[in-house]
Structures are given as structure tokens and as C-alpha cells.
Scaffold this motif. Sequence first.
Motif, PDB file in Angstrom:
ATOM      1  N   ALA A  94       0.810  -1.221   0.000  1.00 60.57           N
ATOM      2  CA  ALA A  94       0.000   0.000   0.000  1.00 60.57           C
ATOM      3  C   ALA A  94       0.840   1.266   0.000  1.00 60.57           C
ATOM      4  O   ALA A  94       0.540   2.225  -0.726  1.00 60.57           O
ATOM      5  CB  ALA A  94      -0.942  -0.020   1.205  1.00 60.57           C
ATOM      6  N   ILE A  95       1.905   1.326   0.798  1.00 61.70           N
ATOM      7  CA  ILE A  95       2.677   2.562   0.924  1.00 61.70           C
ATOM      8  C   ILE A  95       3.372   2.940  -0.381  1.00 61.70           C
ATOM      9  O   ILE A  95       3.253   4.098  -0.835  1.00 61.70           O
ATOM     10  CB  ILE A  95       3.672   2.438   2.095  1.00 61.70           C
ATOM     11  CG1 ILE A  95       2.905   2.340   3.420  1.00 61.70           C
ATOM     12  CG2 ILE A  95       4.635   3.618   2.119  1.00 61.70           C
ATOM     13  CD1 ILE A  95       3.787   2.148   4.627  1.00 61.70           C
ATOM     14  N   PRO A  96       4.118   2.046  -1.061  1.00 57.80           N
ATOM     15  CA  PRO A  96       4.693   2.442  -2.348  1.00 57.80           C
ATOM     16  C   PRO A  96       3.644   2.840  -3.382  1.00 57.80           C
ATOM     17  O   PRO A  96       3.842   3.771  -4.170  1.00 57.80           O
ATOM     18  CB  PRO A  96       5.467   1.201  -2.789  1.00 57.80           C
ATOM     19  CG  PRO A  96       5.770   0.479  -1.526  1.00 57.80           C
ATOM     20  CD  PRO A  96       4.594   0.719  -0.655  1.00 57.80           C
ATOM     21  N   GLY A  97       2.493   2.144  -3.355  1.00 57.52           N
ATOM     22  CA  GLY A  97       1.441   2.510  -4.288  1.00 57.52           C
ATOM     23  C   GLY A  97       0.901   3.902  -4.023  1.00 57.52           C
ATOM     24  O   GLY A  97       0.640   4.683  -4.956  1.00 57.52           O
ATOM     25  N   TYR A 108       3.090  11.338  -5.702  1.00 61.18           N
ATOM     26  CA  TYR A 108       4.308  12.062  -6.062  1.00 61.18           C
ATOM     27  C   TYR A 108       4.991  11.562  -7.335  1.00 61.18           C
ATOM     28  O   TYR A 108       6.018  12.100  -7.730  1.00 61.18           O
ATOM     29  CB  TYR A 108       5.317  11.987  -4.907  1.00 61.18           C
ATOM     30  CG  TYR A 108       4.796  12.529  -3.613  1.00 61.18           C
ATOM     31  CD1 TYR A 108       4.684  13.906  -3.398  1.00 61.18           C
ATOM     32  CD2 TYR A 108       4.368  11.671  -2.606  1.00 61.18           C
ATOM     33  CE1 TYR A 108       4.190  14.407  -2.200  1.00 61.18           C
ATOM     34  CE2 TYR A 108       3.871  12.159  -1.406  1.00 61.18           C
ATOM     35  CZ  TYR A 108       3.784  13.534  -1.219  1.00 61.18           C
ATOM     36  OH  TYR A 108       3.289  14.013  -0.030  1.00 61.18           O
ATOM     37  N   GLY A 109       4.474  10.516  -7.949  1.00 62.77           N
ATOM     38  CA  GLY A 109       5.078  10.013  -9.172  1.00 62.77           C
ATOM     39  C   GLY A 109       5.864   8.731  -8.952  1.00 62.77           C
ATOM     40  O   GLY A 109       6.213   8.362  -7.826  1.00 62.77           O
ATOM     41  N   TRP A 110       6.151   8.062 -10.084  1.00 60.59           N
ATOM     42  CA  TRP A 110       6.766   6.747  -9.991  1.00 60.59           C
ATOM     43  C   TRP A 110       8.217   6.803  -9.507  1.00 60.59           C
ATOM     44  O   TRP A 110       8.722   5.850  -8.916  1.00 60.59           O
ATOM     45  CB  TRP A 110       6.698   6.041 -11.337  1.00 60.59           C
ATOM     46  CG  TRP A 110       7.502   6.710 -12.430  1.00 60.59           C
ATOM     47  CD1 TRP A 110       7.093   7.673 -13.281  1.00 60.59           C
ATOM     48  CD2 TRP A 110       8.867   6.435 -12.748  1.00 60.59           C
ATOM     49  NE1 TRP A 110       8.095   8.051 -14.129  1.00 60.59           N
ATOM     50  CE2 TRP A 110       9.209   7.284 -13.830  1.00 60.59           C
ATOM     51  CE3 TRP A 110       9.840   5.571 -12.253  1.00 60.59           C
ATOM     52  CZ2 TRP A 110      10.475   7.294 -14.413  1.00 60.59           C
ATOM     53  CZ3 TRP A 110      11.096   5.573 -12.838  1.00 60.59           C
ATOM     54  CH2 TRP A 110      11.404   6.423 -13.901  1.00 60.59           C
ATOM     55  N   ARG A 111       8.925   7.928  -9.742  1.00 64.37           N
ATOM     56  CA  ARG A 111      10.323   8.000  -9.296  1.00 64.37           C
ATOM     57  C   ARG A 111      10.413   7.950  -7.774  1.00 64.37           C
ATOM     58  O   ARG A 111      11.278   7.272  -7.206  1.00 64.37           O
ATOM     59  CB  ARG A 111      10.971   9.278  -9.831  1.00 64.37           C
ATOM     60  CG  ARG A 111      11.182   9.284 -11.334  1.00 64.37           C
ATOM     61  CD  ARG A 111      11.922  10.536 -11.784  1.00 64.37           C
ATOM     62  NE  ARG A 111      12.191  10.530 -13.206  1.00 64.37           N
ATOM     63  CZ  ARG A 111      11.349  10.936 -14.141  1.00 64.37           C
ATOM     64  NH1 ARG A 111      10.148  11.408 -13.766  1.00 64.37           N
ATOM     65  NH2 ARG A 111      11.646  10.885 -15.423  1.00 64.37           N
ATOM     66  N   TRP A 112       9.541   8.727  -7.106  1.00 65.52           N
ATOM     67  CA  TRP A 112       9.539   8.704  -5.660  1.00 65.52           C
ATOM     68  C   TRP A 112       9.129   7.313  -5.128  1.00 65.52           C
ATOM     69  O   TRP A 112       9.713   6.822  -4.153  1.00 65.52           O
ATOM     70  CB  TRP A 112       8.581   9.751  -5.111  1.00 65.52           C
ATOM     71  CG  TRP A 112       9.132  11.143  -5.187  1.00 65.52           C
ATOM     72  CD1 TRP A 112       8.950  12.051  -6.187  1.00 65.52           C
ATOM     73  CD2 TRP A 112       9.980  11.751  -4.223  1.00 65.52           C
ATOM     74  NE1 TRP A 112       9.619  13.195  -5.934  1.00 65.52           N
ATOM     75  CE2 TRP A 112      10.276  13.057  -4.715  1.00 65.52           C
ATOM     76  CE3 TRP A 112      10.527  11.353  -3.006  1.00 65.52           C
ATOM     77  CZ2 TRP A 112      11.078  13.944  -4.029  1.00 65.52           C
ATOM     78  CZ3 TRP A 112      11.318  12.234  -2.313  1.00 65.52           C
ATOM     79  CH2 TRP A 112      11.599  13.525  -2.822  1.00 65.52           C
ATOM     80  N   GLY A 113       8.187   6.708  -5.777  1.00 63.02           N
ATOM     81  CA  GLY A 113       7.789   5.355  -5.368  1.00 63.02           C
ATOM     82  C   GLY A 113       8.906   4.341  -5.541  1.00 63.02           C
ATOM     83  O   GLY A 113       9.141   3.493  -4.675  1.00 63.02           O
ATOM     84  N   LEU A 114       9.630   4.433  -6.689  1.00 68.47           N
ATOM     85  CA  LEU A 114      10.746   3.526  -6.914  1.00 68.47           C
ATOM     86  C   LEU A 114      11.870   3.761  -5.904  1.00 68.47           C
ATOM     87  O   LEU A 114      12.477   2.813  -5.387  1.00 68.47           O
ATOM     88  CB  LEU A 114      11.265   3.697  -8.341  1.00 68.47           C
ATOM     89  CG  LEU A 114      12.430   2.790  -8.759  1.00 68.47           C
ATOM     90  CD1 LEU A 114      12.031   1.324  -8.645  1.00 68.47           C
ATOM     91  CD2 LEU A 114      12.887   3.120 -10.181  1.00 68.47           C
ATOM     92  N   GLY A 115      12.149   5.044  -5.607  1.00 69.67           N
ATOM     93  CA  GLY A 115      13.191   5.347  -4.622  1.00 69.67           C
ATOM     94  C   GLY A 115      12.835   4.833  -3.231  1.00 69.67           C
ATOM     95  O   GLY A 115      13.692   4.289  -2.518  1.00 69.67           O
TER      96      GLY A 115
END
Length: 470
Positions: free
Chosen positions: A63-66, A72-79
Motif C-alpha cells: 500500500a505505501i509504495p502505491g 508524487y510520481g513513480w520516481r519517488w515510489g521507486l526510490g
Amino acid sequence: MFKKLPGDEAQNLVSTTPDTAVVFRPAVVRTPAFVTLVILTWRLVAGLVRLIWRHPIASAVVAIPGAVCWLYGWRWGLGLTAGTVAALVAWCFLHRPSFLRIVGWRLLAWWRFVWIYRRHWQPVMIVSGLGRHLRGRDYLPHLVTVTCTSWADVVTVKMLHGQAVKDWSDRIEHLAHGFGARSCRVSIARAGRLQLVFPRRDPLAVPLPAVPVPDEVSVGPVRVGIREDGSPWLLKMHGTHVLIAGATGAGKGSVLWSAIRGLLPAVRAGLVEVWALDPKRMELSFGRELFGTRYAATPAECAELLEAAVEVMQERADRFAGLRRDHVPTVEDPFVLVVVDEVAFLTAYQSDKGLKLRISAALATLTTQGRAVGVGVMAALQDPRKEVMNVRNLFPDKIALRLDESEQVDMVLGDGARNRGALADHISPIPEQGAGVGYVRLEASPDPIRVRAAYVSDTDIRAMAAEVAA
């Protein structure tokens, strides 16, 4: 001619025989679409809440990465995902026990709940006969939770109304193979709920060295090995009697000598006396210095030693009558442990009928009256049949090592023990893998516990005897 029933009436029935079965269609009530949508939405919300409540860490991982990607966008999620994975890997390498306790086993439990048990639950329940398929609907036991330990999965199940524990214990092989495990054990969690234990690996596959001689003087439970969950196997000696059954090479000597080794400080202090009956003259003879004059090898000597133990028991009973109900070991009244290596030779295979009757009567007297006055019996045998050992039910604590037949498991541990997972007849005959491995059923618990006794070598026994003799 026909009685009107709820639903569609029978119409246009044509029959030339009076016993023709007539099938009536039930009434059909159409549910509004709005009610159906409300029910489905409620089930979805309840399922999500239940999933989050039972598996909070696994749900947070998804849930949190999603949420970060959405906001904030996929870059922040990937980081965030990469940083979290790096932190977890570092945690695992730096302090693995805490990582497994807090995160690791919970993630594994969630994965096995979804991929192993939930995915195969319906077919396994139906095929094994624990579920029912009636009128196009499946009635299945409810899979409550899955908990993972270092060696097994513990599955909590809510039974169907009307089911019994025996319905599950009779199908342990179906459950084990259905979920890809080597075995399955059934125990009662509480009314209506069971715990199924599915081992993932065997923590008792490696032989154990002799347990170190304890430093403290005690006649309490002594450590003789380890249990399957990794905790010490503590065997109660004072205030009980212990029966050990196992085939040749199963490791009965490991249990006997480990128990004596645990009592060694109390023996040196004079609080324990070990009386040995060794009709085979092979096992207990290595430590004759430990027993002194209380060692018997021939049937006549064994009968005399047992009758002497009965005299000690009766003398104490006369002194303790009306004064105390429990025995406290002292130097004046030490705890007497009578160890019999091959009791079947004395009670069943003895050719002298007079000696056989004396020995059987003495054993029956000790096992029925000896606990309260500090006289215990630890007996080992190969054949647990009733005609071989007619007083086996007088031993509160029983140990089943490797046995030759499945029926012998229930003879030793009691009815239904094998169906609850005590597969003593499946223990490997290879000494390195199966010697000392067995199942214990204690007086206070009907559920068998898998254990392994430590191996006490000849060198260890001689060192113990020399220490006591010195």
C-alpha cells in the motif's frame, strides 16, 4: 390429485406408473440489483479490512509504495521501494533474529497463506472429505490464520458445525500431501478451532552431543535433548514414572543416560539414588560405579532389587502417613530412581514363573504407590504389547521412539496418538537420522511432542562414573 406446494405448481404431468418420482421446481425470488451490489461491496470492504488486520506488514509493503506513486510520481515510489529493500537487507544481515521475528516470518506467512493454503484450500477440503458440496454450493471449513516459525507452518482452522477432531486426525495424510508437506499434526486450539502443523524442514535431523552436566543440584525436570521447536526437552523424573518404547537401535540408551546425566549433581549431593536393572548386561554396565551395590543383572538379582525398592517405599509410606503428601528429597530420604533397561525380558520372556510373578508384582506396586514417597521407575522395552508389559498404563509419561508397526504407536502413547501426528513408525532406521528421535506424551497433555535425545557416548558414561566414584 396433487397437493399444491410453494413454488410452481405441477402441470401437465403424464405418468402411467404410480411410483414415478415427481420433481417440483422451487420458487425463485429475484433479488434487486441494488441489494446485490450492496452485498458485494460489503464483502469487498470486509475482506480488505480483514486482510489488513491479519497481515499489516505485508499490506503496508504494497500500500505505501502505491500511495507514494499515486501522489508524487513513480520516481519517488521507486526510490522509496529501493531504500526500503536496502534497509531490510541490511537489517537482515546485521541482526537476523529480530528481522525474522518482526518482519520475515510475517511476510512468509502472508505468502504461504495466499499461494499455498488459500489457493488449494477448496480442492483439498472437498477431495479429503472435510468439505461438502451440496446443491451446487461448497461448505468448507474456514481458514483463519497462518503463522510461520523457523521449521513449520501453523494453520488455524475453524471447523464446520458438526465436525469432530477425529474427522481431521483421520485425514492427516490427505492434508499433508495436499499442501505439499511431509506430515501434518492436529491439535485443539479452542472449542471449534484446530491448529494444523505442517513442517517445512526437520530440525532434528542432526544428532546431538551429550548435554553438559548441569552445575546446579536439582531433581526437577532434567534436560535430555531438544524439542522440534528448538526449545530444550525437559523430562520430569521426580514424582512420575517414565516408559520408553523403541525398536532395536532406536536410541533408548540415549534417553536413559541423558536422564541420569542430568541427575548427576544430585547424585553427588546424596539427594538421588539410581538403582539399575540391566538384564542384557550391555547398556547400564558401562556405569556400574554410578550405582554401587544397587546394580542387578541376573533375573534373581533384579527381583531382589525391586523388592528392596518396594520395602523402601512401604517404610516411607508408614512414616509419611498423616504427616505429608509429597516427597521432598533429602539426604535421609533421597529420591530413588529405578532404571530398568529391558523390562520385557523380566516380565514376559522370563522362563522362571516364580521370578516373573515377583518382578511383575514389584513393578506394579512401585508404579501405583511409589510417586508420592519419592520412588520413580524408568523402564525401557522393545515390544509394547499388553501381554509383554501389562502395567504400561501405570506410567504417566510415555516416550515412543522408532517403532516397527503403526499399531504400536497407540499402544505406547494412547489411542489416537498416531492420528494426531505421532508417526513413530515413520522414523528413519538410519542411526544418524533417527536414533533418539521420538514422540513424548506427558501426563498433563494429550498432544504428542516430537523430540530428540542427546547421544551419550561410552567415553561420556565412563567419565560420569569416574567422577561419582572419585
